[in-house]
Design a protein around this motif. Structure first.
Motif, PDB file in Angstrom:
ATOM      1  N   LEU A   1      35.787  34.256  54.251  1.00 38.52           N
ATOM      2  CA  LEU A   1      34.893  34.121  53.099  1.00 38.52           C
ATOM      3  C   LEU A   1      33.688  33.255  53.440  1.00 38.52           C
ATOM      4  O   LEU A   1      32.578  33.493  52.947  1.00 38.52           O
ATOM      5  CB  LEU A   1      35.660  33.523  51.920  1.00 38.52           C
ATOM      6  CG  LEU A   1      34.991  33.556  50.543  1.00 38.52           C
ATOM      7  CD1 LEU A   1      34.532  34.969  50.196  1.00 38.52           C
ATOM      8  CD2 LEU A   1      35.944  33.038  49.482  1.00 38.52           C
TER       9      LEU A   1
ATOM     10  N   LEU B   1      41.143  30.545  47.053  1.00 39.57           N
ATOM     11  CA  LEU B   1      39.850  30.858  47.663  1.00 39.57           C
ATOM     12  C   LEU B   1      38.657  30.532  46.766  1.00 39.57           C
ATOM     13  O   LEU B   1      37.511  30.602  47.225  1.00 39.57           O
ATOM     14  CB  LEU B   1      39.796  32.343  48.042  1.00 39.57           C
ATOM     15  CG  LEU B   1      40.723  32.798  49.170  1.00 39.57           C
ATOM     16  CD1 LEU B   1      40.619  34.311  49.351  1.00 39.57           C
ATOM     17  CD2 LEU B   1      40.394  32.081  50.468  1.00 39.57           C
ATOM     18  N   ILE B   2      38.900  30.193  45.527  1.00 39.86           N
ATOM     19  CA  ILE B   2      37.810  29.970  44.580  1.00 39.86           C
ATOM     20  C   ILE B   2      36.866  28.839  45.012  1.00 39.86           C
ATOM     21  O   ILE B   2      35.630  28.990  44.938  1.00 39.86           O
ATOM     22  CB  ILE B   2      38.356  29.726  43.161  1.00 39.86           C
ATOM     23  CG1 ILE B   2      39.012  31.006  42.634  1.00 39.86           C
ATOM     24  CG2 ILE B   2      37.250  29.273  42.223  1.00 39.86           C
ATOM     25  CD1 ILE B   2      38.068  32.209  42.569  1.00 39.86           C
TER      26      ILE B   2
ATOM     27  N   PHE C   1      41.325  38.292  45.929  1.00 39.27           N
ATOM     28  CA  PHE C   1      41.805  36.936  46.182  1.00 39.27           C
ATOM     29  C   PHE C   1      43.321  36.856  46.344  1.00 39.27           C
ATOM     30  O   PHE C   1      43.842  35.792  46.679  1.00 39.27           O
ATOM     31  CB  PHE C   1      41.367  36.006  45.041  1.00 39.27           C
ATOM     32  CG  PHE C   1      39.881  35.988  44.827  1.00 39.27           C
ATOM     33  CD1 PHE C   1      39.015  35.572  45.832  1.00 39.27           C
ATOM     34  CD2 PHE C   1      39.330  36.403  43.621  1.00 39.27           C
ATOM     35  CE1 PHE C   1      37.649  35.553  45.640  1.00 39.27           C
ATOM     36  CE2 PHE C   1      37.958  36.389  43.421  1.00 39.27           C
ATOM     37  CZ  PHE C   1      37.106  35.970  44.433  1.00 39.27           C
TER      38      PHE C   1
ATOM     39  N   LEU D   1      34.710  30.283  47.670  1.00 43.89           N
ATOM     40  CA  LEU D   1      33.829  31.291  47.081  1.00 43.89           C
ATOM     41  C   LEU D   1      32.650  30.626  46.388  1.00 43.89           C
ATOM     42  O   LEU D   1      31.491  31.021  46.582  1.00 43.89           O
ATOM     43  CB  LEU D   1      34.602  32.149  46.083  1.00 43.89           C
ATOM     44  CG  LEU D   1      33.727  33.102  45.236  1.00 43.89           C
ATOM     45  CD1 LEU D   1      33.226  34.246  46.090  1.00 43.89           C
ATOM     46  CD2 LEU D   1      34.494  33.611  44.021  1.00 43.89           C
TER      47      LEU D   1
ATOM     48  N   GLN E   1      32.384  33.374  38.131  1.00 46.26           N
ATOM     49  CA  GLN E   1      33.507  32.558  38.577  1.00 46.26           C
ATOM     50  C   GLN E   1      33.031  31.213  39.129  1.00 46.26           C
ATOM     51  O   GLN E   1      33.682  30.180  38.930  1.00 46.26           O
ATOM     52  CB  GLN E   1      34.305  33.329  39.636  1.00 46.26           C
ATOM     53  CG  GLN E   1      35.024  34.539  39.052  1.00 46.26           C
ATOM     54  CD  GLN E   1      35.593  35.463  40.111  1.00 46.26           C
ATOM     55  OE1 GLN E   1      35.147  35.469  41.258  1.00 46.26           O
ATOM     56  NE2 GLN E   1      36.583  36.261  39.721  1.00 46.26           N
TER      57      GLN E   1
ATOM     58  N   THR F   1      44.315  40.577  54.525  1.00 44.77           N
ATOM     59  CA  THR F   1      43.953  39.728  53.400  1.00 44.77           C
ATOM     60  C   THR F   1      42.742  38.883  53.767  1.00 44.77           C
ATOM     61  O   THR F   1      42.429  38.681  54.938  1.00 44.77           O
ATOM     62  CB  THR F   1      45.118  38.799  53.007  1.00 44.77           C
ATOM     63  OG1 THR F   1      45.459  37.971  54.140  1.00 44.77           O
ATOM     64  CG2 THR F   1      46.337  39.600  52.581  1.00 44.77           C
TER      65      THR F   1
ATOM     66  N   ALA G   1      46.051  33.098  43.992  1.00 40.96           N
ATOM     67  CA  ALA G   1      44.759  33.772  43.957  1.00 40.96           C
ATOM     68  C   ALA G   1      43.596  32.797  43.880  1.00 40.96           C
ATOM     69  O   ALA G   1      42.499  33.090  44.362  1.00 40.96           O
ATOM     70  CB  ALA G   1      44.709  34.747  42.775  1.00 40.96           C
ATOM     71  N   ALA G   2      43.824  31.646  43.262  1.00 42.30           N
ATOM     72  CA  ALA G   2      42.726  30.695  43.056  1.00 42.30           C
ATOM     73  C   ALA G   2      42.419  29.843  44.281  1.00 42.30           C
ATOM     74  O   ALA G   2      41.433  29.096  44.280  1.00 42.30           O
ATOM     75  CB  ALA G   2      43.048  29.782  41.879  1.00 42.30           C
TER      76      ALA G   2
ATOM     77  N   ARG H   1      37.663  44.703  46.555  1.00 41.74           N
ATOM     78  CA  ARG H   1      38.576  44.181  47.579  1.00 41.74           C
ATOM     79  C   ARG H   1      38.364  44.906  48.908  1.00 41.74           C
ATOM     80  O   ARG H   1      38.231  44.284  49.968  1.00 41.74           O
ATOM     81  CB  ARG H   1      40.026  44.333  47.122  1.00 41.74           C
ATOM     82  CG  ARG H   1      41.054  43.927  48.184  1.00 41.74           C
ATOM     83  CD  ARG H   1      42.472  44.221  47.722  1.00 41.74           C
ATOM     84  NE  ARG H   1      43.428  44.018  48.802  1.00 41.74           N
ATOM     85  CZ  ARG H   1      44.021  42.855  49.071  1.00 41.74           C
ATOM     86  NH1 ARG H   1      43.753  41.792  48.335  1.00 41.74           N
ATOM     87  NH2 ARG H   1      44.882  42.743  50.060  1.00 41.74           N
TER      88      ARG H   1
END
Length: 275
Positions: free
Chosen positions: A140, A253-254, A235, A257, A168, A134, A250-251, A121
C-alpha cells in the motif's frame, strides 16, 4: 639432462651410508648438490598452435584440478549480451501495469457497490503486483498515486463523497488528527482509534460494551451507509474472501491508507512525477 655426482661427493655419501645409514647420505647429497634430486622439467608446448589450447580452464587449488564452467539457458553466446550493471530482475510491482478502469466506473455508475468493491480489490492487487494474494502495508505504501487517485475519484463521484479512500481518510483524520509527511503511522495506529474507526464505518457492531466484526456479507452496500463504509474487501487479510469472511483485521491497513492518500493529494503538480 641431470648433472653427474662428483667423485668426492659420491665416496662421502658411500662412507656415511656405511656408518650412519641412508639418511645421512641423502642429507649430504641434498646439502651440497641440491639439483641431484630435481625433477626433470619438460618444456610446455608452444602457445602459437591452436591445437595446444586446453578444453578446460585450470584453476588454482592444486595440480590437476579442473573446472568446467556450467552454462545454463541457451548457451554461452547468450550470456555475452546480458547487462552487468542493471538490476537482476524487474519485479511485477515495478513493471508497468496496464489497468482498465472501465468495469469499475460502470459498476459504480450503476450503483452496484458490492461488485465495485470486488473490482477495486482486484485492481489494487494487480497494480501492487499481488494478484491472487492479499494487500500488505509495504504494498500500500508503494501504490502509484495515479492509480490510487483514479480509483478514489470514481468512488467519490458515484457516492457524492460518501465512499472511497478520501472518505475513509477523513474518518481516520477525525480520530488521530491531520496527517503530514512526518506523521508516524505506527504511533497513530492505536487500538482505541482503530476500534472507533470500525464502529463509525459500521465494519464492527457494539454489543455488551464490546465490539464485534461483521461478516463481509452483512455490509449494507447501500448509499445510505456511513461515511467510509466502502470499499472494504481489499483490506481483508484473506486470499479469497467471501460473504462469510469476518471483517476482523480489515482496519489494520487504514492508517497506512490514510497516510498514502494524504501524500498523493499533495502531489498535484502536473510536472512532478507520482510515486
Amino acid at each position: 639432462m641431470k648433472p653427474k655426482l662428483p667423485i668426492r661427493t659420491f665416496f662421502t655419501a658411500l662412507f656415511l651410508g656405511l656408518c650412519g645409514g641412508a639418511a645421512s647420505a641423502v642429507y649430504v647429497v641434498s646439502r651440497y648438490f641440491p639439483t641431484a634430486f630435481a625433477p626433470t622439467v619438460v618444456s610446455a608446448p608452444s602457445a602459437t598452435s591452436e591445437s595446444s589450447v586446453p578444453d578446460k580452464t585450470v584453476v588454482e587449488g592444486g595440480p590437476g584440478e579442473e573446472f568446467t564452467p556450467e552454462i545454463s539457458g541457451k548457451g554461452a553466446a547468450d550470456t555475452d549480451s546480458l547487462p552487468t550493471d542493471t538490476p537482476e530482475a524487474v519485479t511485477a510491482a515495478s513493471a508497468p501495469v496496464v489497468v482498465d478502469y472501465t468495469p469499475l466506473k460502470e459498476s459504480l455508475t450503476a450503483g452496484q457497490w458490492k461488485n465495485a468493491d470486488q473490482i477495486t480489490r482486484d485492481l489494487l492487487l494487480s497494480v501492487a503486483g499481488r494478484a491472487g494474494s492479499t494487500l500488505r502495508v509495504e504494498d500500500l505504501e508503494q501504490i502509484p498515486c495515479k492509480d490510487l487517485r483514479t480509483i478514489n475519484q470514481y468512488w467519490n463521484q458515484a457516492s457524492q463523497g460518501r465512499f472511497g479512500f478520501t472518505a475513509q481518510t477523513k474518518v481516520w483524520q477525525n480520530l488521530v488528527g491531520k496527517l503530514t509527511d512526518n506523521t508516524n503511522v505506527q504511533r497513530n495506529n492505536s487500538d482505541t482509534a482503530l476500534i472507533e474507526f470500525v464502529k463509525r464505518t459500521q465494519w464492527f457492531y457494539s454489543k455488551y460494551s464490546s465490539v464485534f466484526p461483521y461478516r463481509y456479507g452483512n455490509l449494507a452496500f447501500a448509499l445510505n451507509s456511513p461515511q467510509g463504509h466502502l470499499p472494504a474487501k481489499v483490506f481483508l487479510p484473506v486470499v479469497s474472501p467471501n460473504d462469510s469472511t469476518s471483517l476482523k483485521g480489515a482496519a489494520i491497513l487504514i492508517p497506512t491508507l490514510a497516510q498514502r492518500v494524504s501524500f498523493c493529494e499533495r502531489e498535484t503538480t502536473p510536472n512532478k512525477s507520482s510515486t
